[in-house]
Design a protein around this motif. Structure first.
Motif, mmCIF file in Angstrom:
data_model
loop_
_atom_site.group_PDB
_atom_site.id
_atom_site.type_symbol
_atom_site.label_atom_id
_atom_site.label_comp_id
_atom_site.label_asym_id
_atom_site.label_seq_id
_atom_site.Cartn_x
_atom_site.Cartn_y
_atom_site.Cartn_z
ATOM 1 N N GLU A 6 0.811 -1.210 0.000
ATOM 2 C CA GLU A 6 0.000 0.000 0.000
ATOM 3 C C GLU A 6 0.849 1.267 0.000
ATOM 4 O O GLU A 6 0.419 2.319 -0.461
ATOM 5 C CB GLU A 6 -0.941 -0.007 1.208
ATOM 6 N N GLU A 7 2.064 1.201 0.546
ATOM 7 C CA GLU A 7 2.916 2.378 0.622
ATOM 8 C C GLU A 7 3.530 2.760 -0.720
ATOM 9 O O GLU A 7 4.047 3.855 -0.876
ATOM 10 C CB GLU A 7 4.046 2.147 1.637
ATOM 11 N N LYS A 8 3.490 1.856 -1.675
ATOM 12 C CA LYS A 8 4.207 2.095 -2.925
ATOM 13 C C LYS A 8 3.467 3.046 -3.861
ATOM 14 O O LYS A 8 4.049 3.545 -4.810
ATOM 15 C CB LYS A 8 4.496 0.765 -3.615
ATOM 16 N N GLY A 9 2.189 3.265 -3.634
ATOM 17 C CA GLY A 9 1.473 4.263 -4.403
ATOM 18 C C GLY A 9 1.119 3.820 -5.804
ATOM 19 O O GLY A 9 1.198 2.653 -6.168
ATOM 20 N N THR A 10 0.744 4.789 -6.619
ATOM 21 C CA THR A 10 0.321 4.521 -7.983
ATOM 22 C C THR A 10 1.526 4.285 -8.871
ATOM 23 O O THR A 10 2.430 5.131 -8.916
ATOM 24 C CB THR A 10 -0.491 5.705 -8.533
ATOM 25 N N PRO A 11 1.579 3.168 -9.596
ATOM 26 C CA PRO A 11 2.699 2.932 -10.505
ATOM 27 C C PRO A 11 2.840 4.076 -11.504
ATOM 28 O O PRO A 11 1.862 4.518 -12.095
ATOM 29 C CB PRO A 11 2.311 1.622 -11.217
ATOM 30 N N GLY A 12 4.052 4.552 -11.674
ATOM 31 C CA GLY A 12 4.306 5.598 -12.657
ATOM 32 C C GLY A 12 4.268 7.010 -12.127
ATOM 33 O O GLY A 12 4.800 7.926 -12.761
ATOM 34 N N THR A 13 3.624 7.231 -10.975
ATOM 35 C CA THR A 13 3.592 8.559 -10.379
ATOM 36 C C THR A 13 4.823 8.723 -9.509
ATOM 37 O O THR A 13 4.971 8.043 -8.502
ATOM 38 C CB THR A 13 2.325 8.765 -9.532
ATOM 39 N N VAL A 14 5.718 9.603 -9.906
ATOM 40 C CA VAL A 14 6.981 9.764 -9.184
ATOM 41 C C VAL A 14 7.226 11.228 -8.878
ATOM 42 O O VAL A 14 6.711 12.121 -9.559
ATOM 43 C CB VAL A 14 8.172 9.188 -9.994
ATOM 44 N N HIS A 15 8.020 11.468 -7.862
ATOM 45 C CA HIS A 15 8.366 12.841 -7.473
ATOM 46 C C HIS A 15 9.587 13.257 -8.279
ATOM 47 O O HIS A 15 10.721 12.982 -7.906
ATOM 48 C CB HIS A 15 8.660 12.902 -5.981
ATOM 49 N N LEU A 16 9.357 13.949 -9.374
ATOM 50 C CA LEU A 16 10.425 14.306 -10.308
ATOM 51 C C LEU A 16 11.124 15.606 -9.930
ATOM 52 O O LEU A 16 12.329 15.757 -10.147
ATOM 53 C CB LEU A 16 9.860 14.422 -11.725
ATOM 54 N N VAL A 17 10.384 16.550 -9.366
ATOM 55 C CA VAL A 17 10.951 17.857 -9.038
ATOM 56 C C VAL A 17 10.784 18.118 -7.537
ATOM 57 O O VAL A 17 9.670 18.079 -7.016
ATOM 58 C CB VAL A 17 10.271 18.983 -9.844
ATOM 59 N N ASP A 18 11.894 18.366 -6.870
ATOM 60 C CA ASP A 18 11.899 18.646 -5.432
ATOM 61 C C ASP A 18 11.681 20.140 -5.222
ATOM 62 O O ASP A 18 12.626 20.901 -5.001
ATOM 63 C CB ASP A 18 13.226 18.184 -4.832
ATOM 64 N N TYR A 358 8.207 20.732 -16.816
ATOM 65 C CA TYR A 358 7.395 21.948 -16.643
ATOM 66 C C TYR A 358 6.098 21.629 -15.908
ATOM 67 O O TYR A 358 5.709 22.339 -14.968
ATOM 68 C CB TYR A 358 7.100 22.559 -18.013
ATOM 69 N N LYS A 359 5.423 20.551 -16.333
ATOM 70 C CA LYS A 359 4.167 20.156 -15.677
ATOM 71 C C LYS A 359 4.407 19.811 -14.213
ATOM 72 O O LYS A 359 3.591 20.138 -13.339
ATOM 73 C CB LYS A 359 3.560 18.959 -16.403
ATOM 74 N N ALA A 360 5.523 19.133 -13.925
ATOM 75 C CA ALA A 360 5.828 18.773 -12.544
ATOM 76 C C ALA A 360 6.066 20.019 -11.695
ATOM 77 O O ALA A 360 5.597 20.117 -10.558
ATOM 78 C CB ALA A 360 7.040 17.846 -12.492
ATOM 79 N N ARG A 361 6.803 20.989 -12.253
ATOM 80 C CA ARG A 361 7.092 22.220 -11.506
ATOM 81 C C ARG A 361 5.825 23.045 -11.281
ATOM 82 O O ARG A 361 5.676 23.702 -10.247
ATOM 83 C CB ARG A 361 8.120 23.059 -12.257
ATOM 84 N N LYS A 362 4.925 23.044 -12.259
ATOM 85 C CA LYS A 362 3.689 23.805 -12.117
ATOM 86 C C LYS A 362 2.756 23.169 -11.099
ATOM 87 O O LYS A 362 1.865 23.833 -10.559
ATOM 88 C CB LYS A 362 2.977 23.907 -13.467
ATOM 89 N N GLY A 363 2.949 21.874 -10.838
ATOM 90 C CA GLY A 363 2.108 21.188 -9.863
ATOM 91 C C GLY A 363 2.800 21.122 -8.519
ATOM 92 O O GLY A 363 3.258 22.132 -7.979
ATOM 93 N N VAL A 364 2.924 19.911 -7.999
ATOM 94 C CA VAL A 364 3.557 19.727 -6.686
ATOM 95 C C VAL A 364 4.829 18.905 -6.799
ATOM 96 O O VAL A 364 5.286 18.316 -5.830
ATOM 97 C CB VAL A 364 2.566 19.045 -5.711
ATOM 98 N N GLY A 365 5.397 18.874 -7.997
ATOM 99 C CA GLY A 365 6.641 18.155 -8.198
ATOM 100 C C GLY A 365 6.471 16.762 -8.755
ATOM 101 O O GLY A 365 7.458 16.064 -9.001
ATOM 102 N N LEU A 366 5.221 16.340 -8.975
ATOM 103 C CA LEU A 366 4.972 14.982 -9.440
ATOM 104 C C LEU A 366 5.017 14.897 -10.953
ATOM 105 O O LEU A 366 4.545 15.793 -11.653
ATOM 106 C CB LEU A 366 3.613 14.477 -8.964
ATOM 107 N N ARG A 367 5.594 13.818 -11.461
ATOM 108 C CA ARG A 367 5.533 13.535 -12.883
ATOM 109 C C ARG A 367 4.566 12.392 -13.120
ATOM 110 O O ARG A 367 4.705 11.300 -12.576
ATOM 111 C CB ARG A 367 6.900 13.133 -13.428
ATOM 112 N N GLU A 368 3.574 12.656 -13.949
ATOM 113 C CA GLU A 368 2.628 11.628 -14.357
ATOM 114 C C GLU A 368 2.967 11.200 -15.783
ATOM 115 O O GLU A 368 3.273 12.048 -16.632
ATOM 116 C CB GLU A 368 1.192 12.152 -14.313
ATOM 117 N N PRO A 369 2.930 9.894 -16.090
ATOM 118 C CA PRO A 369 3.235 9.441 -17.448
ATOM 119 C C PRO A 369 2.350 10.082 -18.510
ATOM 120 O O PRO A 369 2.767 10.208 -19.674
ATOM 121 C CB PRO A 369 2.989 7.926 -17.370
#
Length: 512
Positions: A6-18, A358-369
């Motif tokens: 359960e801790e692993k989250g949604t496959p493919g959703t990663v924190h790309l931008v800190d 760019y999308k990750a920075r505009k959001g909360v740092g997450l990259r979605e495929p």
């Protein structure tokens, strides 16, 4: 191997931008971009290689694709010449190419498993040598049976160029740079047949079509020797366990404004050095019933369908009235697809990576495929326009420059579609991306096989104009599926989380 699924989250959703600079993970040269997957401490980890070494290996891999392509696809501009010389009907020559695509895909059930378990390098070398030897035989084919047999055997050896090269690229490059190199792979895969077509017309006119295969064998044999001495193994498994404890406190600023209890659904492919751990890797394609993989196969199949039609009809259109082009001039015309593919590669590759950041920075740092799927708007608009221009233009006998523009538009969509498909599978299900790519290629090449058989009677019954109008309309519907995945893709991935992570844990899959 024990882990909390359960801790692993949604496959493919990663924190790309800190964004907040709070993640205790490795970053790109002190920047805010998180390295995904996180490299191990082992200097043999390909992710730890120097930039210079990575680029050198990547170029060798692109030369490998080039060698495979000229051995198998360089004859497309001279099929009419082969028909005149051997008496093998054009319909058989085209359907033989369809058989080629079919075996490109299904033989990866064997080659990909060997490449993922025993190393990429030996599989690539063995298959390139096999293709080179069979290419000499292709120049001596004189009958229908011999043509089909040659296409089948070459198809058996070509497979790794379709799936294993992408895995090698993902072995050595991080997520934020992977898309650019995948697009270069796609560029090489698609431009080589067209560029070689420029030369093959002149070779066929002067020396005979057989020398196309002989020269290709000499070039590929030389590349084989270079690869034997300089291509290093990129095979390296990293533990799929994700160090989420470091990220449990990462919050979304926007979400906190609405609900302070909401957590961001993230994961980072991170590892302490555990490369000594050994696991048995098994392939269970029947369990990979994930919508992202099917979508990737459909999108890539869409591309191969149009590629097959273009290769099977261009020579027929240009050699007939009012154009009456010779084989060498038809070869020169193949430069128009190269121009289109070059433009499409630029849009799909480096711009795709930059847009994801760019999308990750505009959001909360997450990259979605799904972030790279927005580029499908380009082929959605350009594909039908190019089809109408080429098809209606050929039907009405417009100047050949109009046909060149139309063909360039159609072909510009090839790298966009293929790059979208490959990156979406790798980004969504990295731990099983090798198997996912095989599934994608099987779907893709089955579609290509069907179109290889259908294109000649379709052209004879409908004519060039109607054929291209029809594929333009079909293309609009297929490209539109990208926007369905933009809307529902994350939901599909989230719904598959439990099944996916259990599969990864049960069979010991690793990020590779």
């Amino acid at each position: 191997m024990s882990s909390n699924i359960e801790e692993k989250g949604t496959p493919g959703t990663v924190h790309l931008v800190d964004i907040e600079g709070t993640l205790n993970v490795e970053h790109e040269n002190g920047d805010d971009i998180v390295l995904i997957p996180q490299p191990t401490l082992n200097p043999d980890d390909p992710l730890r290689w120097s930039k210079r070494k990575k680029y050198a290996i990547a170029v060798l891999l692109l030369w490998t694709v080039f060698a495979f392509d000229i051995l198998t696809l360089a004859l497309s501009p001279v099929l009419l010449v082969i028909q005149e010389d051997t008496g093998i009907p054009l319909s058989v020559l085209n359907s033989g190419q369809g058989v080629l695509y079919l075996f490109f895909g299904y033989q990866n059930l064997v080659w990909q498993g060997l490449g993922l378990n025993d190393g990429r390098r030996p599989v690539l070398l063995v298959c390139l040598l096999g293709c080179t030897l069979c290419s000499v035989w292709a120049g001596k084919a004189k009958s229908v049976g011999e043509w089909y047999a040659n296409r089948i055997i070459i198809g058996c050896f070509f497979g790794p160029a379709e799936t294993l090269i992408e895995v090698c690229m993902s072995d050595i490059f991080f997520a934020h740079e992977r898309g650019s190199w995948i697009s270069w792979y796609v560029y090489t895969l698609f431009t080589t047949p067209f560029l070689s077509g420029v030369a093959t017309g002149f070779i066929a006119d002067r020396y005979g079509w057989q020398w196309i295969q002989y020269i290709a064998s000499i070039i590929s044999g030389t590349i084989f020797i270079i690869l034997f001495f300089f291509l290093e193994e990129t095979f390296y498994y990293r533990d799929p366990q994700l160090e989420l404890s470091k990220l449990d406190d990462v919050k979304s600023t926007k979400s906190l404004e609405n609900d302070k209890k909401d957590k961001v659904d993230v994961n980072v492919e991170n590892i302490d050095d555990s490369s000594e751990t050994q696991h048995t890797r098994k392939t269970y394609l029947r369990k990979l019933k994930f919508p992202s993989v099917f979508f990737g196969g459909l999108t890539a199949g869409n591309v191969v369908a149009w590629y097959t039609i273009v290769n099977s009809t261009m020579s027929s259109v240009l050699s007939a009235a009012p154009y009456n082009f010779s084989a060498n001039i038809i070869g020169v015309f193949f430069l128009s697809p190269v121009v289109g593919i070059t433009i499409g590669t630029f849009l799909a590759g480096s711009l795709g990576d930059k847009f994801a950041i760019y999308k990750a920075r505009k959001g909360v740092g997450l990259r979605e495929p799904e972030s790279k799927l927005y580029f499908a708007i380009i082929p959605l608009l350009i594909h039908p326009f190019g089809c109408f221009l080429f098809g209606i233009g050929a039907g009405q006998g417009i100047h050949w420059i109009g046909l060149a523009f139309g063909m360039a538009m159609i072909c510009s969509t090839f790298p966009i579609g293929s790059t979208i498909a490959i990156n979406y599978i790798i980004d969504s299900y990295k731990e099983v991306s090798g198997d996912g790519l095989v599934t994608m290629i099987i779907i893709r090449n089955t579609i290509g096989f069907g179109f290889g058989y259908a294109v000649t009677p379709w052209l004879q019954n409908s004519g060039t104009q109607n054929l291209y109008v029809e594929i333009g309309c079909i293309g609009v519907a297929l490209w539109a599926t990208n926007f369905l995945m933009i809307i529902f893709g994350k939901k599909f991935r989230k719904d598959s989380s439990s099944t996916y992570w259990n599969l990864v844990e049960k069979y010991g899959f690793k990020t590779h």
